[in-house]
Scaffold this active site. Structure first.
Site, PDB file in Angstrom:
ATOM      1  N   LYS A   9       0.978  -1.233   0.018  1.00  0.00           N
ATOM      2  CA  LYS A   9       0.048   0.133   0.111  1.00  0.00           C
ATOM      3  C   LYS A   9       0.728   1.314   0.165  1.00  0.00           C
ATOM      4  CE  LYS A   9      -4.197  -2.175   2.181  1.00  0.00           C
ATOM      5  NZ  LYS A   9      -5.041  -2.132   3.124  1.00  0.00           N
ATOM      6  N   TYR A  49     -12.757  -2.941  -3.518  1.00  0.00           N
ATOM      7  CA  TYR A  49     -13.298  -2.907  -2.413  1.00  0.00           C
ATOM      8  C   TYR A  49     -14.712  -2.593  -2.144  1.00  0.00           C
ATOM      9  CZ  TYR A  49      -8.411  -2.415  -0.274  1.00  0.00           C
ATOM     10  OH  TYR A  49      -7.077  -2.675   0.162  1.00  0.00           O
ATOM     11  N   PHE A  57     -16.007   4.510   6.267  1.00  0.00           N
ATOM     12  CA  PHE A  57     -14.643   4.530   6.110  1.00  0.00           C
ATOM     13  C   PHE A  57     -14.054   4.415   4.613  1.00  0.00           C
ATOM     14  CE2 PHE A  57     -14.773   0.495   7.873  1.00  0.00           C
ATOM     15  CZ  PHE A  57     -14.139  -0.275   6.482  1.00  0.00           C
ATOM     16  N   ARG A  85      -1.729 -14.779   3.630  1.00  0.00           N
ATOM     17  CA  ARG A  85      -2.494 -14.020   4.592  1.00  0.00           C
ATOM     18  C   ARG A  85      -2.333 -13.987   5.829  1.00  0.00           C
ATOM     19  NH1 ARG A  85      -7.153 -10.693   3.555  1.00  0.00           N
ATOM     20  NH2 ARG A  85      -8.465 -10.904   5.177  1.00  0.00           N
ATOM     21  N   THR A  91      -6.474  -7.519  10.160  1.00  0.00           N
ATOM     22  CA  THR A  91      -6.800  -6.124   9.383  1.00  0.00           C
ATOM     23  C   THR A  91      -6.527  -5.189  10.240  1.00  0.00           C
ATOM     24  OG1 THR A  91      -8.672  -7.548   8.157  1.00  0.00           O
ATOM     25  CG2 THR A  91      -8.778  -4.974   8.155  1.00  0.00           C
ATOM     26  N   ARG A 102       1.453  -6.644   9.847  1.00  0.00           N
ATOM     27  CA  ARG A 102       0.767  -5.591  10.061  1.00  0.00           C
ATOM     28  C   ARG A 102       1.298  -5.654  11.550  1.00  0.00           C
ATOM     29  NH1 ARG A 102      -4.814  -7.414   6.972  1.00  0.00           N
ATOM     30  NH2 ARG A 102      -4.613  -6.177   5.271  1.00  0.00           N
ATOM     31  N   ASN A 112      -2.588  -0.383   7.015  1.00  0.00           N
ATOM     32  CA  ASN A 112      -2.012  -1.391   7.557  1.00  0.00           C
ATOM     33  C   ASN A 112      -1.147  -2.065   6.348  1.00  0.00           C
ATOM     34  OD1 ASN A 112      -3.943  -2.364   5.463  1.00  0.00           O
ATOM     35  ND2 ASN A 112      -5.330  -3.358   7.201  1.00  0.00           N
ATOM     36  N   HIS A 115      -2.358  -5.292   1.361  1.00  0.00           N
ATOM     37  CA  HIS A 115      -3.468  -5.901   0.843  1.00  0.00           C
ATOM     38  C   HIS A 115      -3.054  -7.473   0.484  1.00  0.00           C
ATOM     39  CE1 HIS A 115      -7.227  -7.199  -1.072  1.00  0.00           C
ATOM     40  NE2 HIS A 115      -6.201  -7.915  -1.981  1.00  0.00           N
ATOM     41  N   GLU A 126      -8.714 -11.354  -8.318  1.00  0.00           N
ATOM     42  CA  GLU A 126      -7.926 -10.040  -8.130  1.00  0.00           C
ATOM     43  C   GLU A 126      -6.777  -9.922  -9.075  1.00  0.00           C
ATOM     44  OE1 GLU A 126      -7.072 -10.207  -3.826  1.00  0.00           O
ATOM     45  OE2 GLU A 126      -9.180  -9.301  -3.670  1.00  0.00           O
TER      46      GLU A 126
END
Ligand code: UDP
Ligand code: MG
Length: 153
Positions: A9, A49, A57, A85, A91, A102, A112, A115, A126
Protein backbone atom coordinates in the site's frame (compact mmCIF):
# COMPACT_ATOMS: atom_id res chain seq x y z
CA UNK A 1 1.13 -24.19 -6.94
CA UNK A 2 -1.14 -21.42 -5.76
CA UNK A 3 -0.77 -17.78 -6.72
CA UNK A 4 -1.92 -14.83 -4.64
CA UNK A 5 -2.03 -11.04 -4.94
CA UNK A 6 -0.17 -8.75 -2.56
CA UNK A 7 -0.54 -4.98 -2.80
CA UNK A 8 2.13 -2.98 -1.00
CA UNK A 9 0.00 0.00 0.00
CA UNK A 10 1.03 3.67 -0.36
CA UNK A 11 2.13 3.80 3.30
CA UNK A 12 4.48 0.88 2.73
CA UNK A 13 6.13 2.74 -0.12
CA UNK A 14 6.26 6.14 1.65
CA UNK A 15 7.67 4.66 4.84
CA UNK A 16 10.44 2.83 3.02
CA UNK A 17 9.21 -0.64 3.94
CA UNK A 18 8.96 -2.12 0.44
CA UNK A 19 12.23 -4.04 0.70
CA UNK A 20 11.45 -5.33 4.21
CA UNK A 21 8.04 -6.63 3.20
CA UNK A 22 9.18 -8.22 -0.06
CA UNK A 23 12.10 -9.79 1.81
CA UNK A 24 9.70 -11.56 4.18
CA UNK A 25 7.89 -13.28 1.34
CA UNK A 26 11.20 -14.22 -0.31
CA UNK A 27 12.60 -15.66 2.90
CA UNK A 28 9.44 -17.69 3.48
CA UNK A 29 10.23 -19.41 0.18
CA UNK A 30 7.57 -17.84 -2.02
CA UNK A 31 8.36 -17.10 -5.66
CA UNK A 32 7.80 -13.64 -7.15
CA UNK A 33 6.21 -14.20 -10.56
CA UNK A 34 4.87 -10.70 -11.42
CA UNK A 35 5.37 -7.21 -10.04
CA UNK A 36 4.54 -3.63 -11.07
CA UNK A 37 4.18 -0.13 -9.62
CA UNK A 38 0.82 1.51 -10.33
CA UNK A 39 -1.14 4.61 -9.34
CA UNK A 40 -4.57 3.22 -8.41
CA UNK A 41 -7.69 5.15 -9.43
CA UNK A 42 -11.06 5.71 -7.78
CA UNK A 43 -12.67 3.45 -10.40
CA UNK A 44 -10.21 0.59 -9.74
CA UNK A 45 -10.78 0.88 -5.98
CA UNK A 46 -14.58 0.93 -6.35
CA UNK A 47 -14.22 -2.55 -7.86
CA UNK A 48 -11.42 -3.85 -5.63
CA UNK A 49 -13.11 -2.76 -2.39
CA UNK A 50 -16.75 -3.21 -3.55
CA UNK A 51 -17.45 -5.34 -0.43
CA UNK A 52 -16.82 -2.21 1.70
CA UNK A 53 -18.73 0.42 -0.27
CA UNK A 54 -21.38 0.91 2.43
CA UNK A 55 -18.80 1.40 5.18
CA UNK A 56 -18.36 4.90 6.61
CA UNK A 57 -14.59 4.70 6.03
CA UNK A 58 -14.88 3.76 2.32
CA UNK A 59 -13.75 7.15 0.95
CA UNK A 60 -10.91 7.41 3.48
CA UNK A 61 -9.77 3.93 2.48
CA UNK A 62 -9.80 4.86 -1.22
CA UNK A 63 -8.03 8.17 -0.56
CA UNK A 64 -5.34 6.32 1.38
CA UNK A 65 -4.90 3.82 -1.46
CA UNK A 66 -4.49 6.68 -3.98
CA UNK A 67 -2.16 8.83 -1.85
CA UNK A 68 0.92 7.42 -3.64
CA UNK A 69 1.58 4.54 -6.02
CA UNK A 70 1.22 0.95 -4.89
CA UNK A 71 3.31 -2.09 -5.76
CA UNK A 72 1.35 -5.05 -7.08
CA UNK A 73 2.98 -8.45 -6.61
CA UNK A 74 1.99 -11.99 -7.44
CA UNK A 75 3.58 -14.60 -5.16
CA UNK A 76 3.54 -18.30 -5.97
CA UNK A 77 4.02 -21.25 -3.67
CA UNK A 78 2.50 -24.15 -1.80
CA UNK A 79 -0.68 -22.91 -0.08
CA UNK A 80 0.37 -19.37 -0.99
CA UNK A 81 -3.02 -17.73 -0.37
CA UNK A 82 -3.26 -18.83 3.27
CA UNK A 83 0.48 -18.50 3.95
CA UNK A 84 0.54 -14.88 2.73
CA UNK A 85 -2.70 -14.00 4.49
CA UNK A 86 -1.31 -15.34 7.77
CA UNK A 87 1.94 -13.43 7.25
CA UNK A 88 -0.04 -10.17 6.84
CA UNK A 89 -1.92 -10.60 10.12
CA UNK A 90 -5.20 -9.13 11.34
CA UNK A 91 -6.84 -6.32 9.36
CA UNK A 92 -7.00 -4.12 12.45
CA UNK A 93 -3.24 -3.84 12.89
CA UNK A 94 -3.49 -2.82 16.54
CA UNK A 95 -4.72 -6.40 17.09
CA UNK A 96 -2.25 -8.05 14.72
CA UNK A 97 0.16 -10.46 16.34
CA UNK A 98 3.82 -9.36 16.52
CA UNK A 99 5.77 -11.26 13.87
CA UNK A 100 3.13 -10.56 11.25
CA UNK A 101 3.67 -7.72 8.78
CA UNK A 102 0.83 -5.64 10.17
CA UNK A 103 1.77 -6.58 13.74
CA UNK A 104 5.33 -5.35 13.21
CA UNK A 105 4.82 -2.23 11.08
CA UNK A 106 1.39 -0.75 11.88
CA UNK A 107 -1.22 -0.05 14.55
CA UNK A 108 -3.91 1.23 12.16
CA UNK A 109 -7.07 -0.46 10.85
CA UNK A 110 -6.75 1.47 7.58
CA UNK A 111 -3.04 2.10 7.07
CA UNK A 112 -2.07 -1.53 7.45
CA UNK A 113 0.80 -1.87 4.93
CA UNK A 114 -0.46 -4.68 2.68
CA UNK A 115 -3.47 -6.07 0.89
CA UNK A 116 -3.55 -9.85 0.54
CA UNK A 117 -6.13 -12.01 -1.24
CA UNK A 118 -8.44 -13.75 1.24
CA UNK A 119 -9.24 -16.95 -0.70
CA UNK A 120 -8.07 -18.87 -3.74
CA UNK A 121 -11.19 -17.79 -5.61
CA UNK A 122 -10.60 -14.11 -4.83
CA UNK A 123 -6.90 -14.42 -5.60
CA UNK A 124 -7.78 -15.51 -9.15
CA UNK A 125 -10.27 -12.66 -9.56
CA UNK A 126 -7.89 -10.05 -8.12
CA UNK A 127 -4.89 -11.21 -10.16
CA UNK A 128 -6.99 -10.93 -13.33
CA UNK A 129 -8.02 -7.44 -12.20
CA UNK A 130 -4.44 -6.17 -12.11
CA UNK A 131 -2.30 -8.41 -14.33
CA UNK A 132 -2.43 -9.68 -17.90
CA UNK A 133 -0.81 -12.94 -18.99
CA UNK A 134 2.29 -11.18 -20.37
CA UNK A 135 3.01 -9.64 -16.94
CA UNK A 136 3.94 -13.07 -15.58
CA UNK A 137 7.55 -14.27 -15.81
CA UNK A 138 8.32 -17.94 -16.19
CA UNK A 139 11.77 -18.80 -14.82
CA UNK A 140 13.42 -21.82 -13.22
CA UNK A 141 13.19 -22.55 -9.49
CA UNK A 142 16.37 -24.54 -8.86
CA UNK A 143 15.92 -24.56 -5.07
CA UNK A 144 12.45 -26.10 -5.12
CA UNK A 145 13.80 -29.50 -4.06
CA UNK A 146 15.13 -27.80 -0.91
CA UNK A 147 11.84 -25.99 -0.24
CA UNK A 148 9.25 -28.64 -0.94
CA UNK A 149 8.41 -32.31 -0.65
CA UNK A 150 7.68 -33.93 -4.02
CA UNK A 151 3.92 -33.78 -3.49
CA UNK A 152 4.04 -30.07 -2.59
CA UNK A 153 5.64 -28.84 -5.84
N1 UDP B 1 -10.35 -1.03 6.59
C1 UDP B 1 -10.51 0.14 7.33
N2 UDP B 1 -11.27 0.09 8.49
C2 UDP B 1 -11.85 -1.06 8.92
C3 UDP B 1 -11.70 -2.24 8.14
C4 UDP B 1 -10.95 -2.18 6.99
O1 UDP B 1 -9.98 1.18 6.97
O2 UDP B 1 -12.52 -1.05 9.97
C5 UDP B 1 -9.52 -1.00 5.37
C6 UDP B 1 -8.13 -1.63 5.62
O3 UDP B 1 -7.18 -0.87 4.88
C7 UDP B 1 -8.32 -3.01 5.04
C8 UDP B 1 -9.22 -2.72 3.84
O4 UDP B 1 -10.13 -1.74 4.33
O5 UDP B 1 -7.08 -3.60 4.71
C9 UDP B 1 -9.96 -3.91 3.29
O6 UDP B 1 -10.76 -4.47 4.33
P1 UDP B 1 -10.89 -6.04 4.48
O7 UDP B 1 -11.99 -6.29 5.45
O8 UDP B 1 -11.00 -6.68 3.13
O9 UDP B 1 -9.51 -6.45 5.20
P2 UDP B 1 -8.18 -7.16 4.65
O10 UDP B 1 -8.60 -8.24 3.71
O11 UDP B 1 -7.32 -6.11 4.00
O12 UDP B 1 -7.52 -7.72 5.91
MG1 MG C 1 -9.88 -8.13 2.14
Amino acid sequence: MERTLVILKPGCLQRGLVGEVISRFEKRGLKLVAMKMVQLTDEMLDVHYAHLKEKPFFQWLKDGMMAAPVILCCWEGYSAVQVVRDMAGATRASKAVPGTIRGDYSVSAQENIVHTSDSLENAEIELKRFFVDSDYCDYPSPLNQYKYAPDEM
